[in-house]
Design an enzyme around this catalytic site. Structure first.
Site: not given
Ligand code: 4AZ
Length: 318
Positions: A97, A146, A242-243
């Site tokens: 994503h 993902d 993320s990632g």
């Molecule tokens: C994000 O938006 C995201 N609390 C990453 C991790 C979490 C929520 C959102 C986990 O990249």
């Protein structure tokens, strides 16, 4: 009478049959068990500590596989978008994503061996991206599968601050005592801003039977996902993380393994809504097959090139 092949083609024949340098003749498995992975040469002690959200500044070199994936924006330059994990000299594993808005490898760069997002260190490497491979069954709406791989243009040399993380086999057994950690430059609160110094936090792995309770994620979490954080929500990943890696330390192997890829969650730091991580072990085959597919396609291109060259040569000689 049969025609004999021109000498140039005879010289090339063994290369053609072998498949050239671009083709690994052995299985494309990334890491031999004895290979360098999951070690932290710059930090001797086992990470301890505080229980990103609920985290603390990581010491330099604490998570040497952590990378920052950045996109070029005119006129501001490169900006951190997502985390990633170095898994070999030229591959970074991340979340699909992260690439939803920009799939062009030329727009991205990967920064490895970094502590403060806006400071350069002698051991930091900034690398351009050759290719981005996204899981063909990635679903943006549900964040299923993902997973993505960034292939670097130039293989990176390992140093005390740049090391690959080990990929788990399905057989890795987690106990309540296995210490697990997340790291990243993401927000320290929901709708907050990112951190400049890499943050780390110890997380609990939360069993799916709890994570799927009706007042938690209510059965929405599949076996391809790991729930991690804390029941109270005071430790969590957030936007910008993320990632990045969810790693656990296995004392028997004296190594860290990449159990998960930071993927999603309902908000950040909310009770009963822990962070959701892609269960890396379930994607070993996908990762290996991506490498194999690439090797085969490079091979076919290689063979086609030399067949064409051979035909032209034959044409000129005869
Ligand atoms: C994000 O938006 C995201 N609390 C990453 C991790 C979490 C929520 C959102 C986990 O990249």
């Amino acid at each position: 009478m049969g025609r004999s092949l021109p000498p140039a083609l005879l010289v090339l024949l063994p290369v053609l049959l072998r498949g050239g340098e671009a083709s690994p003749r052995r299985s494309p498995s990334l890491q031999s068990p004895a290979g360098a992975c999951g070690r932290r040469p710059a930090v001797n002690e086992l990470a301890t500590g505080s229980r990103i959200i609920g985290g603390r500044d990581a010491p330099p070199g604490a998570w040497p596989w952590q990378v920052s994936l950045q996109i070029h924006h005119i006129p501001v330059g490169y900006r951190h978008i997502c985390g990633g994990s170095l898994i070999s000299h030229n591959l970074v594993l991340t979340a699909a994503h992260c690439i939803k808005n920009n799939r062009d490898p030329e727009m991205w760069r990967v920064v490895i061996g970094m502590h403060h997002l806006y400071k350069d260190y002698p051991y930091t490497v900034k690398n351009q991206v050759k290719d981005i491979l996204i899981h063909s069954h990635f679903e943006l709406a549900t964040n299923e599968n993902d997973v993505a791989l960034f292939k670097l243009i130039k293989p990176v040399k390992y140093n005390a601050y740049i090391q690959p993380i080990c990929l788990p086999e399905t057989s890795l057994l987690l106990t309540d005592e296995t210490p697990c950690y997340i790291s990243g430059w993401g927000s320290t609160k929901e709708n907050g801003v990112g951190e400049h110094i890499l943050q780390e936090a110890q997380v609990d792995i939360i069993p799916l039977r709890i994570c799927n309770k009706f007042d938690w994620y209510a059965g929405a979490i599949s076996l391809n996902t790991i729930c991690a954080g804390s029941a109270s929500g005071n430790v969590d990943s957030c936007q910008g993380d993320s990632g990045g890696p969810l790693v656990c330390y296995f004392p028997n192997a004296s190594r860290y393994y990449l159990l998960g890829i930071t993927s999603a969650g309902v908000g950040c730091g909310r009770p009963k809504y822990p962070g959701l991580y892609v269960r890396t072990a379930n994607y070993r085959n996908w990762i290996d097959s991506q490498l194999l597919n690439k090797a085969i396609s490079v091979n076919i291109q290689f063979v086609l090139f030399f067949l064409t060259a051979g035909r032209m040569l034959l044409h000129n000689v005869l």
